[in-house]
Design a protein around this motif. Sequence first.
Motif, PDB file in Angstrom:
ATOM      1  N   LYS A  98       0.819  -1.212   0.000  1.00 30.85           N
ATOM      2  CA  LYS A  98       0.000   0.000   0.000  1.00 30.85           C
ATOM      3  C   LYS A  98       0.853   1.261   0.000  1.00 30.85           C
ATOM      4  CE  LYS A  98      -3.624   2.673   0.684  1.00 30.85           C
ATOM      5  NZ  LYS A  98      -4.635   2.901  -0.363  1.00 30.85           N
ATOM      6  N   TYR A 186      -0.236   0.968  12.560  1.00 23.24           N
ATOM      7  CA  TYR A 186      -0.751   1.488  11.294  1.00 23.24           C
ATOM      8  C   TYR A 186      -1.940   2.425  11.525  1.00 23.24           C
ATOM      9  CZ  TYR A 186       1.863  -1.334   7.840  1.00 23.24           C
ATOM     10  OH  TYR A 186       2.833  -1.871   7.016  1.00 23.24           O
ATOM     11  N   ARG A 187      -2.813   2.030  12.423  1.00 23.41           N
ATOM     12  CA  ARG A 187      -4.008   2.853  12.665  1.00 23.41           C
ATOM     13  C   ARG A 187      -3.673   4.189  13.300  1.00 23.41           C
ATOM     14  NH1 ARG A 187      -8.069  -1.877  15.084  1.00 23.41           N
ATOM     15  NH2 ARG A 187      -8.742  -2.704  13.049  1.00 23.41           N
ATOM     16  N   TYR A 193      -5.744   3.938   9.336  1.00 27.04           N
ATOM     17  CA  TYR A 193      -5.540   2.935   8.293  1.00 27.04           C
ATOM     18  C   TYR A 193      -6.121   1.615   8.770  1.00 27.04           C
ATOM     19  CZ  TYR A 193      -3.165  -0.235   5.051  1.00 27.04           C
ATOM     20  OH  TYR A 193      -2.884  -1.192   4.120  1.00 27.04           O
ATOM     21  N   ASP A 194      -6.976   0.991   7.938  1.00 28.21           N
ATOM     22  CA  ASP A 194      -7.596  -0.281   8.291  1.00 28.21           C
ATOM     23  C   ASP A 194      -7.257  -1.384   7.296  1.00 28.21           C
ATOM     24  OD1 ASP A 194      -8.922   0.506  10.654  1.00 28.21           O
ATOM     25  OD2 ASP A 194     -10.479   1.501   9.471  1.00 28.21           O
TER      26      ASP A 194
END
Length: 409
Positions: A98, A186-187, A193-194
């Motif tokens: 990503k 990440y979140r 962000y999921d």
Amino acid sequence: MSCTSLLGPVLPIPARKSIRKTKPTPCHVSPRMSLQPLPPPPNPSLFTTITKLLWGQSLPPQLLISTVRSTWHATWQLMMSQLAPSDPSGRYTRPPSKFRANFKPTQFSRQKPGTLHLYVGLPCPWAHRTLIVRALKGLEDAVPVSIASPGIDGSWEFKDTGGRDGDRLVPGLDNANRRRTLREVYRSRRGGYDGRATVPMLWDVERKEVVCNESYDIIELFNSGLNGLSGNSDLDLSPPALKGRIDEWNRIIYPNVNNGVYRCGFAQSQEAYDTAVNELFNTLDMIDDHLGSSRYICGDTLTLADVCLFTTLVRFDLVYNVMFKCTKKKLQEYPNLHGYMRDIYQIPRVAATCNFGAIMDGYYKILFPLNPGSIRPIMPSGCEHEVLSGPHNRELLSSVDKSMRVYVS
């Protein structure tokens, strides 16, 4: 490339209602001795008793076997769809990373040490690339690392494992964000962000942002973009004169070997497996022949192409040969490839990045659809440190004329 959470997203578990704890009543038991024989062992489990009553010592009825097999196959397909997405023909299709590199090559060269933080998992060959280049370039102090371990549900988590294993890296806590899982890291980036929480991941400590989670982008940055922070800035694993050859070899090695072993192990049809395994071993045969007259992939110089190939080779007999059905040959049966792998393993600082116990646990105990019993086999003798540290004689390929070079074992 990167390693993802192994079994997809994990559903939240509802919080339990608090239960008032009561002080336990002490129980005093007076010990006593007896000369009587010990009581007989407990009766077999209820399940075993019922099965014996139903069909004695014979196999279960055909209907039961076919029902269980059909149910397991459907369940396996469901889990594999999360673990390893495939196309309609059953061929494994690796999702793209990503967060790709969208920075200038020298963007971080003047940053102070600790601005960047590396997240890895030791079983993952893609993360292993970054650890090797980080070590070879002397970036350990400039780019600190947090090492996650795969949890029982396959997601990457951080836990205290009690310190180091000699010089080898071991899993531990999140040293940058103090989070419990990589998904939480990440979140925590701006905007949240999921998506897939993969390793390796490079984190900007000051901006609280994901810099990159594509392994090749990260090793290129470590190789040439942080020389101002590097303890070994003279080393260039991608010199301009070899850049074209490195890219050409990577176009062969990545699909057929690096990703090829996963295409074998994650194939969901016989046809997909047959194609992948033939391409894998045809490529290994070709590389083994090439290495008979070349110390490294691109000649006498270690490059990023060697780093990328090494992290697959060092796992081959440990995991891929058995668990991923790459069974045509063991790496030990390739005289040049096996010696080449040992040559790189013996480069200072490389062996410390190889934690074979963590690698085997990360596959055999976590990839449930491929190994339902979670039994970890014994380590092959050829993968032990003492064997990998033995003479390989590949330095002879760099010290004699090409016309005099010999095949080594």
